[in-house]
Design an enzyme around this catalytic site. Structure first.
Site, mmCIF file in Angstrom:
data_model
loop_
_atom_site.group_PDB
_atom_site.id
_atom_site.type_symbol
_atom_site.label_atom_id
_atom_site.label_comp_id
_atom_site.label_asym_id
_atom_site.label_seq_id
_atom_site.Cartn_x
_atom_site.Cartn_y
_atom_site.Cartn_z
ATOM 1 N N GLY A 199 0.822 -1.220 0.000
ATOM 2 C CA GLY A 199 0.000 0.000 0.000
ATOM 3 C C GLY A 199 0.853 1.265 0.000
ATOM 4 N N LEU A 256 0.943 3.872 2.156
ATOM 5 C CA LEU A 256 1.563 4.271 3.419
ATOM 6 C C LEU A 256 2.870 3.510 3.636
ATOM 7 C CD1 LEU A 256 1.224 5.812 6.181
ATOM 8 C CD2 LEU A 256 0.329 3.657 7.052
ATOM 9 N N ALA A 257 2.830 2.189 3.402
ATOM 10 C CA ALA A 257 4.019 1.363 3.621
ATOM 11 C C ALA A 257 5.149 1.816 2.696
ATOM 12 C CB ALA A 257 3.680 -0.102 3.391
ATOM 13 N N HIS A 311 -4.684 15.020 14.114
ATOM 14 C CA HIS A 311 -3.447 15.807 14.103
ATOM 15 C C HIS A 311 -3.609 17.153 14.840
ATOM 16 C CE1 HIS A 311 -2.192 12.768 11.404
ATOM 17 N NE2 HIS A 311 -2.515 13.327 10.264
ATOM 18 N N LYS A 314 -8.023 24.844 11.842
ATOM 19 C CA LYS A 314 -8.358 25.049 10.433
ATOM 20 C C LYS A 314 -7.550 24.087 9.584
ATOM 21 C CE LYS A 314 -7.268 29.042 7.992
ATOM 22 N NZ LYS A 314 -7.432 30.484 7.891
#
Ligand code: BG6
Length: 484
Positions: free
Chosen positions: A15, A17-18, A250, A333
């Site tokens: 994938g 991300l990996a 985050h 934001k």
């Protein structure tokens, strides 16, 4: 003593991300000597039936630029890739995980690892829908004995659920299989240099201690901008939207570090206790404190429905009901397809009472922490304009990392966090109760968006986002600084 073989298993190895984040982070750790080849093995696990060599070929382009790499780097790269093996299987197949266990054990034996001392790290670079089955398989087929200092650890990525109910269900399912100290919930923003600097800044500097409260601070902004859209990720993104993708995790994590009280010590539990407390003090979000946007052209993505109501931009004001922060808006934001790529924190102070210099219009004191790009911290302040006249001007005290720490390489967030996992340090990971409160804060808003009760307004790609967001900012008390 952790002397046994360390096996790192990347589930979802092919994938995005990996390939883009996890393997490169492992490679960087390897180059710096944190993953010694006589102790470490790396396994990729995914459904596609490919060979070890094919996996190595797929990832090598993300690890380094071979054309410009020096011969020493090329040797590093070859040695690293030699450690990477591949096992193919589905995410709910007993055979697949039995095979994985067999391969890991084989490597452990080859390194003369004593039973009970081996370390196994399973990194789930996968969609949350398969977490429960994958965790069950790992628990039943791949868990090692740990009586001689060995361990089994699970790493999960966000999105961890879609709302309070689904996240709690997921937590309960995983919680039945693994203990909390074994579970590492990654939020990669907690691995960024200036996010890690936050507690030092607040609690090791006399400057900030007496000022960091409602008496002196007018408003705080935490802003994330990207200058590209959801390219290639429309399908994923449309299901989650910007609030789940960026704000609930985050930006909220940054809010915790900015707003929490001083922990009793630096022990991970003490820090996370304080984060939970401040989250529990956040008041329910009001509709008038929210502006949602969707960039024009978002729905042209073939994987996005034509009538999508998913926001790609949001401004949300959070209000904290405690002695330190009552009345101070925390403006979160985040937006895709905006005018720039930037993440920063702006702490704006109140006006100075008794303005004898008549300098109020020039702007307020502001403390800015730029997380990326080009890490920096600067304080905007009023000084006398150099020269014969008594005039004032806004200037700044500037600590730009690129200048001040020349030659220092700032580690990638994932690199640092993976090292923490290997060391068993959970300070920069999200605890189960912390995650629960984070979902409690945003779930009512998310349900209103999902139910179509709140609609995003269109904005032009490459712009600042909807004008309504700037109006909300002004209403919240933010004053634009001029004149420097
Ligand atoms: C991820 C989001 O968590 O963070 C992405 O899913 C986003 O949508 C990314 O692009 C931003 O991370 P960074 O470190 O590049 O700011």
């Amino acid at each position: 003593p952790e002397t046994g073989c360390l096996s790192i298993v990347l589930l979802g190895a092919s994938g995005d991300l990996a390939k883009k984040k996890t393997f490169p982070a492992l490679y960087n750790l390897f180059r710096q000597g944190f993953l010694p080849p006589d102790e470490v093995h790396i396994f990729g696990y995914a459904r596609s039936k490919i060979s070890d060599e094919e996996l190595r070929n797929r990832i090598r382009g993300y690890l380094s630029n071979e054309k410009s790499a020096s011969s020493e780097n090329l040797e590093n790269l070859r040695n690293f890739l030699q450690l990477v093996k591949y096992v193919s299987g589905s995410y709910d197949s007993e055979e697949g995980f039995q095979l994985l266990d067999k391969e890991i054990s084989k490597q452990e034996l080859s390194k003369n690892t004593v039973e009970g001392s081996s370390r196994r790290l399973f990194y789930l670079a996968l969609p949350p829908s398969v977490y429960p089955s994958v965790c069950k398989m790992i628990r039943h087929f791949c868990t090692n004995k740990s009586d001689l200092g060995g361990w089994t650890r699970i790493v999960v990525e966000k999105p961890f659920g879609k709302d309070l109910g689904s996240a709690e269900q997921l937590s309960a399912q995983i919680g039945e299989l693994f203990e909390e100290p074994q579970i590492f919930r990654i939020d990669h923003y907690l691995g960024k240099e200036l996010v890690q600097n936050m507690l030092v800044l607040r609690f090791a500097n006399r400057f900030f201690l007496p000022l960091w409260n409602r008496d002196n601070i007018d408003n705080i902004q935490i802003v994330f901008r990207e200058d590209f859209g959801t390219e290639g990720r429309g399908g994923y993104f449309d299901e989650y939207g910007i609030v789940r993708d960026i704000i609930q995790n985050h930006l909220l994590q940054i809010l915790c570090l900015l707003a929490m009280e001083k922990p009793v010590s630096l022990k991970p539990e003490h820090i996370r206790d304080e984060k939970v407390k401040v989250l529990q003090s956040v008041l329910p979000i009001k509709d008038e404190d929210v502006v949602l946007g969707q960039y024009e052209g978002y729905r042209d993505d073939p994987t996005v429905p034509d009538n999508s109501n998913t926001p790609t931009f949001a401004t949300v004001i959070l209000r904290i009901n405690n002695e330190r922060w009552e009345g101070v808006p925390f403006i979160l934001k985040a937006g895709k397809a905006l005018d720039s790529r930037k993440a920063d924190i702006r702490v704006q102070f109140k006006d100075v009472p008794g303005d004898i210099f008549r300098c109020k219009k020039q702007g307020r004191n502001e403390f800015v922490i730029r997380l990326q790009p080009s890490e920096a911290m600067y304080m905007k302040l009023t000084v006398k304009t150099p020269g014969l006249e008594m005039q004032t001007i806004q200037s700044e005290l500037d600590l730009s990392y690129g200048q001040r720490y020349q030659g220092v390489t700032i580690p990638e967030a994932y690199e640092r966090l993976i090292l923490d996992i290997i060391r068993g340090d959970q300070q920069h990971f999200v605890r189960r109760d912390e995650l629960k409160v984070a979902w409690e804060i945003f779930t009512p808003l998310l349900h209103r968006i999902d139910g179509g009760e709140m609609k995003p307004v269109p904005y032009k790609p490459g712009s600042r986002g909807p004008a309504a967001a700037d109006e909300l900012l002004e209403k919240a008390g933010y004053v634009q600084t001029h004149g420097y």
